[in-house]
Design a protein around this motif. Structure first.
Motif, PDB file in Angstrom:
ATOM      1  N   ASP A   1     -16.447  -6.502  -0.135  1.00 43.12           N
ATOM      2  CA  ASP A   1     -15.541  -6.661   1.000  1.00 43.12           C
ATOM      3  C   ASP A   1     -14.129  -6.896   0.471  1.00 43.12           C
ATOM      4  N   ARG A   2     -13.166  -6.499   1.248  1.00 45.95           N
ATOM      5  CA  ARG A   2     -11.764  -6.490   0.823  1.00 45.95           C
ATOM      6  C   ARG A   2     -11.272  -7.861   0.359  1.00 45.95           C
ATOM      7  N   THR A   3     -11.571  -8.908   1.107  1.00 45.11           N
ATOM      8  CA  THR A   3     -11.084 -10.247   0.775  1.00 45.11           C
ATOM      9  C   THR A   3     -11.622 -10.710  -0.576  1.00 45.11           C
TER      10      THR A   3
END
Length: 155
Positions: A139-141
């Protein structure tokens, strides 16, 4: 049984007109830019990068590659955005060698002072292999957090 092997940088580095070390790694400055090349950065096994100010250089190991990659990615983006780069520095050096059922040996410093052996060393080696060098969640975060060049690779 004794097995020895050597390591060498990718032959792709031969396409870049720049100085190399004995393993074919490109000489880079503190920002991981190839010396003499304005728009080429090198990282990981192809970068001959100083880790400190006393003459030590990154080895072709995951502990150096992780930090080199974080810094190179940051500095490429910094150049594109016109902001200050983050100089690479990684003065702490450790080794952790898994020796099978016996356990592992963990050392600190370029002079390799033994700090942990047997079960304690094996426990740390397992943590390194399963948590520290494991890729972040997809996931991006998490990915952006893991790319921060200021994260220490070794405690």
């Amino acid at each position: 049984m004794v097995w020895t092997t050597g390591v060498r940088a990718s032959s792709l580095t031969e396409q870049i007109p720049a100085e190399r070390d004995r393993q074919g790694r490109l000489h880079v400055d503190a920002n991981l830019k190839v010396i003499g090349q304005d728009d080429i950065f090198a990282t990981g096994d192809v970068a001959y990068a100083a880790t400190d100010d006393i003459g030590n250089f990154a080895l072709m190991t995951c502990q150096h590659a992780i930090s080199l990659g974080r810094h190179a990615g940051n500095n490429v983006a910094a150049q594109i955005l016109g902001v200050a780069p983050t100089p690479y520095s990684q003065p702490k050096y450790v080794t952790c060698l898994d020796l099978g059922a016996w356990g592992a040996v963990y050392t600190e410093g370029w002079d390799r002072q033994v700090k942990l052996v047997k079960e304690e060393g094996k426990s740390l080696k397992t943590q390194i292999n399963t948590q520290w060098i494991y890729p972040p969640a997809a996931d991006r975060t998490s990915a952006l957090a893991a790319a921060d060049p200021m994260i220490p690779v070794v405690a």
